[in-house]
Design an enzyme around this catalytic site. Structure first.
Site, PDB file in Angstrom:
ATOM      1  N   SER A 257       0.816  -1.205   0.000  1.00 23.86           N
ATOM      2  CA  SER A 257       0.000   0.000   0.000  1.00 23.86           C
ATOM      3  C   SER A 257       0.858   1.268   0.000  1.00 23.86           C
ATOM      4  O   SER A 257       1.623   1.469  -0.940  1.00 23.86           O
ATOM      5  CB  SER A 257      -0.956  -0.064   1.188  1.00 23.86           C
ATOM      6  OG  SER A 257      -2.046   0.744   0.927  1.00 23.86           O
ATOM      7  N   LYS A 261       3.936   2.104  -2.700  1.00 23.68           N
ATOM      8  CA  LYS A 261       4.290   3.326  -3.444  1.00 23.68           C
ATOM      9  C   LYS A 261       5.764   3.629  -3.159  1.00 23.68           C
ATOM     10  O   LYS A 261       6.544   3.972  -4.037  1.00 23.68           O
ATOM     11  CB  LYS A 261       3.432   4.516  -2.972  1.00 23.68           C
ATOM     12  CG  LYS A 261       1.908   4.270  -2.937  1.00 23.68           C
ATOM     13  CD  LYS A 261       1.145   5.493  -2.412  1.00 23.68           C
ATOM     14  CE  LYS A 261      -0.177   5.196  -1.697  1.00 23.68           C
ATOM     15  NZ  LYS A 261      -1.223   4.559  -2.408  1.00 23.68           N
ATOM     16  N   TRP A 348     -10.449   0.542  -4.329  1.00 25.90           N
ATOM     17  CA  TRP A 348      -9.885   1.858  -3.974  1.00 25.90           C
ATOM     18  C   TRP A 348      -8.494   2.007  -4.616  1.00 25.90           C
ATOM     19  O   TRP A 348      -8.098   3.079  -5.042  1.00 25.90           O
ATOM     20  CB  TRP A 348      -9.796   1.945  -2.440  1.00 25.90           C
ATOM     21  CG  TRP A 348      -9.305   3.221  -1.858  1.00 25.90           C
ATOM     22  CD1 TRP A 348      -8.172   3.381  -1.105  1.00 25.90           C
ATOM     23  CD2 TRP A 348      -9.932   4.509  -1.913  1.00 25.90           C
ATOM     24  NE1 TRP A 348      -8.053   4.690  -0.692  1.00 25.90           N
ATOM     25  CE2 TRP A 348      -9.119   5.399  -1.177  1.00 25.90           C
ATOM     26  CE3 TRP A 348     -11.082   5.007  -2.525  1.00 25.90           C
ATOM     27  CZ2 TRP A 348      -9.422   6.751  -1.030  1.00 25.90           C
ATOM     28  CZ3 TRP A 348     -11.396   6.350  -2.376  1.00 25.90           C
ATOM     29  CH2 TRP A 348     -10.565   7.206  -1.637  1.00 25.90           C
ATOM     30  N   HIS A 399      -7.765  -5.664   0.922  1.00 28.86           N
ATOM     31  CA  HIS A 399      -6.488  -4.968   0.984  1.00 28.86           C
ATOM     32  C   HIS A 399      -5.608  -5.517   2.109  1.00 28.86           C
ATOM     33  O   HIS A 399      -5.906  -5.329   3.288  1.00 28.86           O
ATOM     34  CB  HIS A 399      -6.839  -3.496   1.253  1.00 28.86           C
ATOM     35  CG  HIS A 399      -5.703  -2.554   1.149  1.00 28.86           C
ATOM     36  ND1 HIS A 399      -4.975  -2.388  -0.009  1.00 28.86           N
ATOM     37  CD2 HIS A 399      -5.177  -1.690   2.055  1.00 28.86           C
ATOM     38  CE1 HIS A 399      -4.052  -1.467   0.192  1.00 28.86           C
ATOM     39  NE2 HIS A 399      -4.151  -1.029   1.430  1.00 28.86           N
TER      40      HIS A 399
END
Ligand code: GTR
Length: 418
Positions: A257, A261, A348, A399
């Site tokens: 997550s 990144k 999302w 997630h």
């Protein structure tokens, strides 16, 4: 009687419908389930979760220089285009690392040669960074397999979930960092906590590494929190390259997550990482910004104003003005190994946007001779795709980063690091 018969028939029919749905999800190209789309849309009606509502857009050409030259060979890529793209991401997204000088020191503070019932050696290393009369410690934990006959390949996790997931004593075991399984497969497992570098809150860059290295006033392209975490991964790498039990040419940086990144940015800035694993990295990670699917630039800049540099705010609700899109961030990893993965209920984070980003980065991997080629249509659920130096999967569920994901990462590493 008739009613009972009809009742049984309707149950049979629903079962058939459900199983044909499951079958189409596991064999055909992945599609978001209608139920998930409806639920998420209801929860957050201001965001888009429907494929039909994705705006049409043209992606900037990853293989064309700012001056309009077509990039047709690896020299042009490495010396010109890659530098241009790296600069774009420094200037507009993650920000630039300050040039403030600092001192660095490694200290092995604990060593247990019989960790995990004798299967591994555990080392805990304090990496102290000092500057401007202040200092900060990155606590690196490293397990290496004891039965290795040569230096081991390793995964370095940027932990954004807190120490409960990475307990060095393994009293609390977590799928988020499955050390036992990795050691059994011959991998070293390293981890540090992102908050050692910079706590994950907006304090106007006073604490963490910013308090040591930042110049004031801060420039619009000064590094944000994600870049600080990525920099921390590189300082851990500074230690790993000195540790004889690690094969320094086979170190993968992994993040989930916001950590995903960060892993992408760490791999872009630091080519010593020979593999990048971006797990469910979403907006500001692998997902194409122009799709405006799920989390948008505007939302991420508002909810997490400290993650990116000030210049990134210019692109809130203004995606088409970006001189790049996230496929170009992925391309910065080429020709090293890149794993992108998503979860089916994590809309999302825009799974399709992440896959298309990878698809559009592949021409660079190809140009650099990695034999990579993937289809434009997404693979089925839970079906790993590996092609040359790129890999992808979409796992069922929410997630998270689970052992199931790690097993696929290790399968890819088995091939890539062979
Ligand atoms: C969310 C954020 C995502 C992702 C996630 C996480 O709140 O919107 O971009 O980074 O947090 O890190 O778990």
């Amino acid at each position: 009687m008739k009613f009972k018969y009809l009742f049984h028939l309707s149950i049979l029919f629903s079962l058939l419908l459900i199983s044909s749905k499951i079958l189409s999800q596991t064999t055909g190209s992945w599609q978001a389930s209608k139920l998930t789309v409806e639920k998420l849309t209801k929860d957050r009606p201001e965001f888009n979760y429907s494929e039909e509502k994705v705006p049409s857009f043209i992606l900037p050409d990853v293989l064309k220089t700012v001056d309009g030259w077509k990039v047709t060979n690896s020299d042009l890529w490495t010396n010109v285009r890659r530098q241009e793209i790296l600069e774009m991401f420094r200037k507009n997204v993650f920000g630039r690392v300050p040039e403030t000088p600092y001192q660095k020191n490694f200290k092995v503070v604990n060593i247990d040669k019989k960790a995990l019932g004798g299967a591994a050696t555990l080392k805990q290393v304090d990496i102290t960074i000092s500057a401007s009369g202040k200092s900060l410690v990155i606590h690196l934990t490293l397990f290496t397999p004891n039965n290795a006959i040569k230096p081991s390949p390793a995964f370095l996790l940027i932990d954004n979930r807190g120490p409960a997931n990475t307990d060095p004593l393994r009293k609390v075991k977590s799928e988020f960092w499955p050390v036992e399984e990795a050691i059994a497969r011959g991998y070293g497992m390293a981890v540090f906590s992102n908050s050692d570098l910079d706590p994950d809150d907006f304090d106007d860059f006073k604490n963490g590494i910013h308090g040591l290295l930042d110049k004031t006033p801060r420039a619009d392209d000064a590094w944000g929190t994600l870049a600080a975490w990525a920099w921390g991964a590189s300082r851990c790498m500074d230690y790993l390259v000195t540790d004889k039990s690690i094969d320094k040419d086979k170190v993968a940086v992994v993040g989930h997550s916001r950590g995903g990144k960060t892993a992408l940015w760490a791999g872009a800035e630091d080519t010593r990482f020979s593999m990048v694993v971006a797990n469910e990295s979403g907006a500001g990670g692998a997902a194409l910004s122009r799709r405006r699917f799920g989390e948008t630039i505007e939302r991420i800049n508002t909810a997490f104003p400290h993650w990116f540099c000030t210049n990134y705010k210019k692109y809130s609700n203004n995606e088409n003005a970006l001189p790049f899109d996230m496929h170009m961030l992925l391309a910065l990893v080429a020709p090293r190994s890149l794993y992108v993965d998503c979860a089916s209920e994590d809309l999302w984070g825009d799974p399709r946007g992440c896959y298309l980003s990878l698809y559009n980065a592949v021409p660079v991997f190809k140009l650099l001779g990695t034999n990579s080629d993937i289809q434009e249509t997404m693979p089925p659920l839970n079906k790993q795709v590996v092609s040359g130096k790129v890999a992808f999967h979409i796992r069922d569920g929410v997630h998270n980063m689970l052992l199931k994901d790690w097993n696929w990462f290790m399968d890819f590493a088995d091939i890539s690091f062979r």
